[in-house]
Design a protein around this motif. Structure first.
Motif, PDB file in Angstrom:
ATOM      1  N   ILE A  76       0.852  -1.182   0.000  1.00 39.67           N
ATOM      2  CA  ILE A  76       0.000   0.000   0.000  1.00 39.67           C
ATOM      3  C   ILE A  76       0.887   1.230   0.000  1.00 39.67           C
ATOM      4  N   ASP A  77       0.645   2.140  -0.937  1.00 38.67           N
ATOM      5  CA  ASP A  77       1.466   3.355  -1.023  1.00 38.67           C
ATOM      6  C   ASP A  77       1.080   4.375   0.049  1.00 38.67           C
ATOM      7  N   ARG A  78      -0.234   4.573   0.198  1.00 32.91           N
ATOM      8  CA  ARG A  78      -0.707   5.547   1.193  1.00 32.91           C
ATOM      9  C   ARG A  78      -2.197   5.348   1.433  1.00 32.91           C
ATOM     10  N   TYR A  79      -2.688   5.978   2.507  1.00 30.58           N
ATOM     11  CA  TYR A  79      -4.109   5.964   2.841  1.00 30.58           C
ATOM     12  C   TYR A  79      -4.680   7.362   2.665  1.00 30.58           C
ATOM     13  N   GLU A  80      -5.987   7.410   2.470  1.00 22.27           N
ATOM     14  CA  GLU A  80      -6.683   8.699   2.450  1.00 22.27           C
ATOM     15  C   GLU A  80      -8.090   8.480   2.989  1.00 22.27           C
ATOM     16  N   ILE A  81      -8.394   9.117   4.126  1.00 19.51           N
ATOM     17  CA  ILE A  81      -9.707   8.943   4.755  1.00 19.51           C
ATOM     18  C   ILE A  81     -10.723   9.873   4.114  1.00 19.51           C
ATOM     19  N   GLU A  82     -11.878   9.309   3.770  1.00 22.78           N
ATOM     20  CA  GLU A  82     -12.960  10.095   3.194  1.00 22.78           C
ATOM     21  C   GLU A  82     -14.277   9.617   3.805  1.00 22.78           C
ATOM     22  N   GLY A  83     -14.752  10.354   4.819  1.00 24.04           N
ATOM     23  CA  GLY A  83     -15.975   9.972   5.514  1.00 24.04           C
ATOM     24  C   GLY A  83     -15.797   8.671   6.260  1.00 24.04           C
ATOM     25  N   ASP A  84     -16.685   7.714   5.985  1.00 24.78           N
ATOM     26  CA  ASP A  84     -16.633   6.412   6.661  1.00 24.78           C
ATOM     27  C   ASP A  84     -15.749   5.408   5.932  1.00 24.78           C
ATOM     28  N   TYR A  85     -15.024   5.851   4.909  1.00 26.69           N
ATOM     29  CA  TYR A  85     -14.205   4.937   4.112  1.00 26.69           C
ATOM     30  C   TYR A  85     -12.752   5.417   4.039  1.00 26.69           C
ATOM     31  N   VAL A  86     -11.882   4.482   3.698  1.00 28.66           N
ATOM     32  CA  VAL A  86     -10.465   4.779   3.521  1.00 28.66           C
ATOM     33  C   VAL A  86     -10.056   4.343   2.123  1.00 28.66           C
ATOM     34  N   LYS A  87      -9.435   5.245   1.391  1.00 30.87           N
ATOM     35  CA  LYS A  87      -8.904   4.910   0.071  1.00 30.87           C
ATOM     36  C   LYS A  87      -7.520   4.283   0.256  1.00 30.87           C
ATOM     37  N   LEU A  88      -7.329   3.118  -0.319  1.00 28.29           N
ATOM     38  CA  LEU A  88      -6.034   2.447  -0.290  1.00 28.29           C
ATOM     39  C   LEU A  88      -5.383   2.609  -1.659  1.00 28.29           C
ATOM     40  N   PHE A  89      -4.319   3.387  -1.724  1.00 31.83           N
ATOM     41  CA  PHE A  89      -3.632   3.626  -2.994  1.00 31.83           C
ATOM     42  C   PHE A  89      -2.585   2.545  -3.201  1.00 31.83           C
ATOM     43  N   VAL A  90      -2.704   1.838  -4.327  1.00 36.88           N
ATOM     44  CA  VAL A  90      -1.799   0.723  -4.637  1.00 36.88           C
ATOM     45  C   VAL A  90      -1.356   0.819  -6.094  1.00 36.88           C
ATOM     46  N   LYS A  91      -0.236   0.196  -6.397  1.00 38.75           N
ATOM     47  CA  LYS A  91       0.236   0.132  -7.783  1.00 38.75           C
ATOM     48  C   LYS A  91      -0.389  -1.080  -8.458  1.00 38.75           C
ATOM     49  N   THR A  92      -0.861  -0.864  -9.673  1.00 42.47           N
ATOM     50  CA  THR A  92      -1.451  -1.968 -10.428  1.00 42.47           C
ATOM     51  C   THR A  92      -1.141  -1.770 -11.908  1.00 42.47           C
ATOM     52  N   THR A  93      -1.215  -2.849 -12.671  1.00 43.65           N
ATOM     53  CA  THR A  93      -0.951  -2.790 -14.108  1.00 43.65           C
ATOM     54  C   THR A  93      -2.027  -3.560 -14.832  1.00 43.65           C
ATOM     55  N   ALA A  94      -1.989  -3.485 -16.154  1.00 45.18           N
ATOM     56  CA  ALA A  94      -2.937  -4.244 -16.974  1.00 45.18           C
ATOM     57  C   ALA A  94      -2.307  -5.540 -17.477  1.00 45.18           C
ATOM     58  N   ARG A  95      -1.213  -5.949 -16.853  1.00 47.37           N
ATOM     59  CA  ARG A  95      -0.598  -7.228 -17.237  1.00 47.37           C
ATOM     60  C   ARG A  95      -1.325  -8.336 -16.474  1.00 47.37           C
ATOM     61  N   TYR A  96      -2.390  -8.855 -17.087  1.00 45.65           N
ATOM     62  CA  TYR A  96      -3.304  -9.734 -16.376  1.00 45.65           C
ATOM     63  C   TYR A  96      -2.680 -11.072 -16.001  1.00 45.65           C
ATOM     64  N   ALA A  97      -1.633 -11.452 -16.670  1.00 44.07           N
ATOM     65  CA  ALA A  97      -0.995 -12.730 -16.340  1.00 44.07           C
ATOM     66  C   ALA A  97       0.003 -12.580 -15.193  1.00 44.07           C
ATOM     67  N   THR A  98       0.265 -11.349 -14.771  1.00 44.12           N
ATOM     68  CA  THR A  98       1.256 -11.082 -13.733  1.00 44.12           C
ATOM     69  C   THR A  98       0.590 -10.467 -12.511  1.00 44.12           C
ATOM     70  N   ARG A  99       0.898 -11.006 -11.340  1.00 48.25           N
ATOM     71  CA  ARG A  99       0.339 -10.457 -10.114  1.00 48.25           C
ATOM     72  C   ARG A  99       1.011  -9.125  -9.771  1.00 48.25           C
ATOM     73  N   ASP A 100       0.241  -8.227  -9.157  1.00 49.93           N
ATOM     74  CA  ASP A 100       0.790  -6.938  -8.763  1.00 49.93           C
ATOM     75  C   ASP A 100       0.351  -6.617  -7.344  1.00 49.93           C
ATOM     76  N   ASN A 101       0.622  -5.392  -6.898  1.00 49.86           N
ATOM     77  CA  ASN A 101       0.320  -5.018  -5.510  1.00 49.86           C
ATOM     78  C   ASN A 101      -1.172  -5.072  -5.205  1.00 49.86           C
ATOM     79  N   ARG A 102      -1.996  -4.696  -6.165  1.00 50.60           N
ATOM     80  CA  ARG A 102      -3.439  -4.771  -5.935  1.00 50.60           C
ATOM     81  C   ARG A 102      -3.853  -6.207  -5.642  1.00 50.60           C
ATOM     82  N   ASP A 103      -3.354  -7.150  -6.436  1.00 54.86           N
ATOM     83  CA  ASP A 103      -3.686  -8.556  -6.215  1.00 54.86           C
ATOM     84  C   ASP A 103      -3.265  -9.006  -4.823  1.00 54.86           C
TER      85      ASP A 103
END
Length: 257
Positions: A76-103
């Motif tokens: 997780i790169d960073r957090y951002e609180i917005e109301g009752d939720y937290v945004k989790l910023f992660v690195k992701t790619t469109a290389r579907y055969a390869t796992r990334d941080n989101r996965d």
């Protein structure tokens, strides 16, 4: 004409956010947005879009150790609180055969039964929703039809060679390709690069699947075409949708094809 620019997300916000966009998609680590500037079809490759999905603030507060370990491992790169939720910023790619941080983050949270929200959105979709980008109302359009070698019994998608492709654009310019099949497809794909919308009659069920199948069969001779670059509309399907309640017409027309 076609132009390509590799830009940062901030450059996109500063210079292109208010453009009209004909299409967008994800490609590797980039969000690609396609717009027009005059007669130029402009591909914007955005390298650092801050992708995120959400979890409930309550879950973060009750599972501090879990989220702390993900942050420490740099999933997780960073957090951002917005109301009752937290945004989790992660690195992701469109290389579907390869796992990334989101996965990795999604799998870890699932094992701990922590609900996520909007994690099914791709980076392109996330950006489109957040920025409320404007969809183009005018498209440079190519109308096309293919002819195939129909000798034999029945028509099977991709079974026999394409013998010609004919096309006309919204300005009345006509194109016709015949000869060796690989050259027909190469010429067609080169021309298609310049258009925003491709349309035909029964093209969704026949022409486009047939072209894709033959291009796959000729892999190595025909460069792969990224169909996400172009909007596709089947005029026959649209006509059927418009007239599906026209009982008198349906009685008269045996087949829309």
């Amino acid at each position: 004409m076609i132009d390509t620019k590799f830009i940062t997300y901030q450059e996109f916000l500063d210079n292109y956010k208010h453009n009209e966009f004909v299409v967008g998609y994800d490609k590797d680590e980039y969000v690609v947005m396609v717009t027009r500037e005059g007669n130029v079809r402009l591909y914007l490759y955005i390298s650092d879009f801050p992708y995120y999905f959400c979890v409930r603030l309550k879950d973060v507060q009750e599972n501090k150790q879990i989220f702390s370990s993900l942050k420490k491992a740099r999933f997780i790169d960073r957090y951002e609180i917005e109301g009752d939720y937290v945004k989790l910023f992660v690195k992701t790619t469109a290389r579907y055969a390869t796992r990334d941080n989101r996965d990795a983050v999604l799998d870890y949270l699932e094992t701990h039964r922590i609900q996520t929200y909007e994690a099914d959105l791709s980076p392109y979709q996330r950006m489109h929703v957040d920025l409320k980008l404007t969809v183009a109302t005018k498209y440079k359009t190519l109308f096309f039809d293919i002819e195939t070698d129909d000798r034999g019994k029945g028509i099977v998608i991709g079974a026999r060679r394409i013998v010609s492709i004919g096309a006309v654009d919204d300005e009345g310019k006509e194109f016709y390709w015949t000869g060796e099949e690989d050259e027909i497809l190469r010429c067609f794909f080169r021309k298609l690069e310049h258009y925003d919308l491709l349309t035909g009659w029964n093209s969704e069920k026949f022409d486009i699947p047939y072209v894709k199948a033959r291009a796959k069969l000729l892999k190595g001779k025909v460069p792969w075409y990224n169909w996400r670059k172009t909007v596709q509309v089947d005029m026959m399907q649209k006509m059927m949708e418009i007239h599906k309640r026209n009982v008198e017409l349906i009685k008269e027309v045996r087949s829309f094809s």
